[in-house]
Motif scaffolding. Structure first.
Motif, PDB file in Angstrom:
ATOM      1  N   VAL A   8       0.829  -1.206   0.000  1.00 34.35           N
ATOM      2  CA  VAL A   8       0.000   0.000   0.000  1.00 34.35           C
ATOM      3  C   VAL A   8       0.866   1.260   0.000  1.00 34.35           C
ATOM      4  N   HIS A   9       1.993   1.219   0.681  1.00 32.92           N
ATOM      5  CA  HIS A   9       2.789   2.436   0.866  1.00 32.92           C
ATOM      6  C   HIS A   9       3.185   3.112  -0.451  1.00 32.92           C
ATOM      7  N   PRO A  10       3.778   2.406  -1.409  1.00 28.44           N
ATOM      8  CA  PRO A  10       4.129   3.109  -2.652  1.00 28.44           C
ATOM      9  C   PRO A  10       2.917   3.620  -3.422  1.00 28.44           C
ATOM     10  N   LEU A  11       1.751   3.021  -3.195  1.00 30.83           N
ATOM     11  CA  LEU A  11       0.546   3.484  -3.873  1.00 30.83           C
ATOM     12  C   LEU A  11      -0.006   4.761  -3.234  1.00 30.83           C
ATOM     13  N   VAL A  12      -0.084   4.770  -1.901  1.00 30.43           N
ATOM     14  CA  VAL A  12      -0.721   5.895  -1.206  1.00 30.43           C
ATOM     15  C   VAL A  12       0.228   7.069  -0.998  1.00 30.43           C
ATOM     16  N   VAL A  13       1.512   6.806  -1.017  1.00 28.02           N
ATOM     17  CA  VAL A  13       2.467   7.888  -0.757  1.00 28.02           C
ATOM     18  C   VAL A  13       2.372   8.971  -1.830  1.00 28.02           C
ATOM     19  N   HIS A  14       1.991   8.590  -3.029  1.00 28.16           N
ATOM     20  CA  HIS A  14       1.884   9.576  -4.097  1.00 28.16           C
ATOM     21  C   HIS A  14       0.740  10.558  -3.833  1.00 28.16           C
ATOM     22  N   ALA A  15      -0.308  10.100  -3.191  1.00 25.88           N
ATOM     23  CA  ALA A  15      -1.395  11.016  -2.817  1.00 25.88           C
ATOM     24  C   ALA A  15      -0.893  12.046  -1.815  1.00 25.88           C
ATOM     25  N   ALA A  16      -0.125  11.596  -0.836  1.00 23.20           N
ATOM     26  CA  ALA A  16       0.413  12.526   0.164  1.00 23.20           C
ATOM     27  C   ALA A  16       1.402  13.499  -0.471  1.00 23.20           C
ATOM     28  N   VAL A  17       2.205  13.006  -1.385  1.00 20.23           N
ATOM     29  CA  VAL A  17       3.213  13.854  -2.035  1.00 20.23           C
ATOM     30  C   VAL A  17       2.555  14.955  -2.866  1.00 20.23           C
ATOM     31  N   VAL A  18       1.381  14.694  -3.404  1.00 21.75           N
ATOM     32  CA  VAL A  18       0.669  15.701  -4.192  1.00 21.75           C
ATOM     33  C   VAL A  18      -0.233  16.560  -3.312  1.00 21.75           C
ATOM     34  N   LEU A  19      -0.997  15.925  -2.425  1.00 20.69           N
ATOM     35  CA  LEU A  19      -2.025  16.650  -1.683  1.00 20.69           C
ATOM     36  C   LEU A  19      -1.476  17.542  -0.573  1.00 20.69           C
ATOM     37  N   VAL A  20      -0.436  17.111   0.133  1.00 25.10           N
ATOM     38  CA  VAL A  20       0.087  17.950   1.223  1.00 25.10           C
ATOM     39  C   VAL A  20       0.646  19.265   0.667  1.00 25.10           C
ATOM     40  N   PRO A  21       1.506  19.250  -0.359  1.00 23.74           N
ATOM     41  CA  PRO A  21       1.963  20.539  -0.905  1.00 23.74           C
ATOM     42  C   PRO A  21       0.833  21.359  -1.539  1.00 23.74           C
ATOM     43  N   LEU A  22      -0.095  20.699  -2.220  1.00 23.06           N
ATOM     44  CA  LEU A  22      -1.204  21.417  -2.836  1.00 23.06           C
ATOM     45  C   LEU A  22      -2.067  22.109  -1.775  1.00 23.06           C
ATOM     46  N   ALA A  23      -2.390  21.383  -0.714  1.00 21.14           N
ATOM     47  CA  ALA A  23      -3.177  21.972   0.374  1.00 21.14           C
ATOM     48  C   ALA A  23      -2.388  23.071   1.078  1.00 21.14           C
ATOM     49  N   SER A  24      -1.100  22.872   1.248  1.00 22.72           N
ATOM     50  CA  SER A  24      -0.262  23.870   1.921  1.00 22.72           C
ATOM     51  C   SER A  24      -0.185  25.160   1.119  1.00 22.72           C
ATOM     52  N   LEU A  25       0.055  25.042  -0.180  1.00 18.59           N
ATOM     53  CA  LEU A  25       0.131  26.240  -1.021  1.00 18.59           C
ATOM     54  C   LEU A  25      -1.229  26.931  -1.108  1.00 18.59           C
ATOM     55  N   GLY A  26      -2.291  26.138  -1.201  1.00 14.80           N
ATOM     56  CA  GLY A  26      -3.632  26.719  -1.205  1.00 14.80           C
ATOM     57  C   GLY A  26      -3.941  27.435   0.099  1.00 14.80           C
ATOM     58  N   ALA A  27      -3.532  26.850   1.212  1.00 19.84           N
ATOM     59  CA  ALA A  27      -3.763  27.478   2.516  1.00 19.84           C
ATOM     60  C   ALA A  27      -3.009  28.797   2.631  1.00 19.84           C
ATOM     61  N   LEU A  28      -1.788  28.842   2.118  1.00 13.60           N
ATOM     62  CA  LEU A  28      -1.026  30.098   2.138  1.00 13.60           C
ATOM     63  C   LEU A  28      -1.737  31.164   1.316  1.00 13.60           C
ATOM     64  N   ALA A  29      -2.288  30.771   0.174  1.00 14.00           N
ATOM     65  CA  ALA A  29      -3.031  31.720  -0.661  1.00 14.00           C
ATOM     66  C   ALA A  29      -4.289  32.201   0.056  1.00 14.00           C
ATOM     67  N   VAL A  30      -4.967  31.300   0.727  1.00 12.48           N
ATOM     68  CA  VAL A  30      -6.194  31.653   1.457  1.00 12.48           C
ATOM     69  C   VAL A  30      -5.891  32.614   2.602  1.00 12.48           C
ATOM     70  N   VAL A  31      -4.752  32.423   3.251  1.00 15.67           N
ATOM     71  CA  VAL A  31      -4.390  33.296   4.375  1.00 15.67           C
ATOM     72  C   VAL A  31      -4.078  34.711   3.893  1.00 15.67           C
ATOM     73  N   VAL A  32      -3.385  34.839   2.775  1.00 17.98           N
ATOM     74  CA  VAL A  32      -2.930  36.165   2.352  1.00 17.98           C
ATOM     75  C   VAL A  32      -3.921  36.908   1.467  1.00 17.98           C
ATOM     76  N   SER A  33      -4.911  36.211   0.901  1.00 14.27           N
ATOM     77  CA  SER A  33      -5.828  36.858  -0.032  1.00 14.27           C
ATOM     78  C   SER A  33      -7.280  36.653   0.389  1.00 14.27           C
ATOM     79  N   ALA A  34      -7.966  37.744   0.663  1.00 10.32           N
ATOM     80  CA  ALA A  34      -9.384  37.657   1.015  1.00 10.32           C
ATOM     81  C   ALA A  34     -10.198  37.105  -0.148  1.00 10.32           C
ATOM     82  N   ARG A  35      -9.799  37.457  -1.351  1.00  9.76           N
ATOM     83  CA  ARG A  35     -10.519  36.965  -2.531  1.00  9.76           C
ATOM     84  C   ARG A  35     -10.374  35.442  -2.656  1.00  9.76           C
ATOM     85  N   ALA A  36      -9.144  34.946  -2.492  1.00  3.79           N
ATOM     86  CA  ALA A  36      -8.920  33.494  -2.527  1.00  3.79           C
ATOM     87  C   ALA A  36      -9.648  32.815  -1.373  1.00  3.79           C
TER      88      ALA A  36
END
Length: 142
Positions: A8-36
């Motif tokens: 399972v690990h090599p299969l699910v790790v790719h989700a974490a590798v994509v989703l954690v940075p995507l959510a992190s960058l999105g969260a940074l955008a949400v914090v700094v921009s009222a429109r976002a």
């Protein structure tokens, strides 16, 4: 832990590798921009929850895989970083929606949630990079 005979690990790790940075960058955008924040805030929360789930499953499946294969020095380094990734991912999934819910009620609470969101997002980004690099080194050699 296996799915169709594959670990399972090599299969699910790719989700974490994509989703954690995507959510992190999105969260940074949400914090700094009222429109976002207004347009994408709850979408980013959904990604943060999925990222937290994938990080936890990646950690659990990685521990199971390490036990079945044995742990060398390179895998131990990867395991050390990987054990930390779920903490900022789960923190982001909790503090971001809290911040979105309280943003109109108390200014100090919003800024506290925003600061915690930034810390969790940056920590998540850094830890995913360190974990991914050490995992790639363990698998493919350095």
């Amino acid at each position: 832990m296996e799915v169709f005979g594959l670990p399972v690990h090599p299969l699910v790790v790719h989700a974490a590798v994509v989703l954690v940075p995507l959510a992190s960058l999105g969260a940074l955008a949400v914090v700094v921009s009222a429109r976002a924040r207004d347009r994408y805030g709850w979408l980013v929360v959904a990604f943060a929850v999925a990222a937290a789930g994938s990080a936890v499953v990646a950690r659990l499946s990685g521990e199971a895989l390490a036990q079945s294969l044995g742990v060398g020095r390179l895998v131990a380094t990867h395991q050390m970083w990987g054990q930390l990734v779920p903490y900022p991912a789960v923190a982001l999934a909790l503090v971001l929606p809290a911040g979105l819910l309280i943003r109109t009620r108390a200014t100090w609470a919003w800024w506290t949630a925003a600061a915690l969101t930034v810390v969790a997002a940056v920590a998540g980004l850094v830890l995913v990079v360190l974990t991914g690099h050490s995992g790639a080194t363990a698998v493919w050699g350095g």
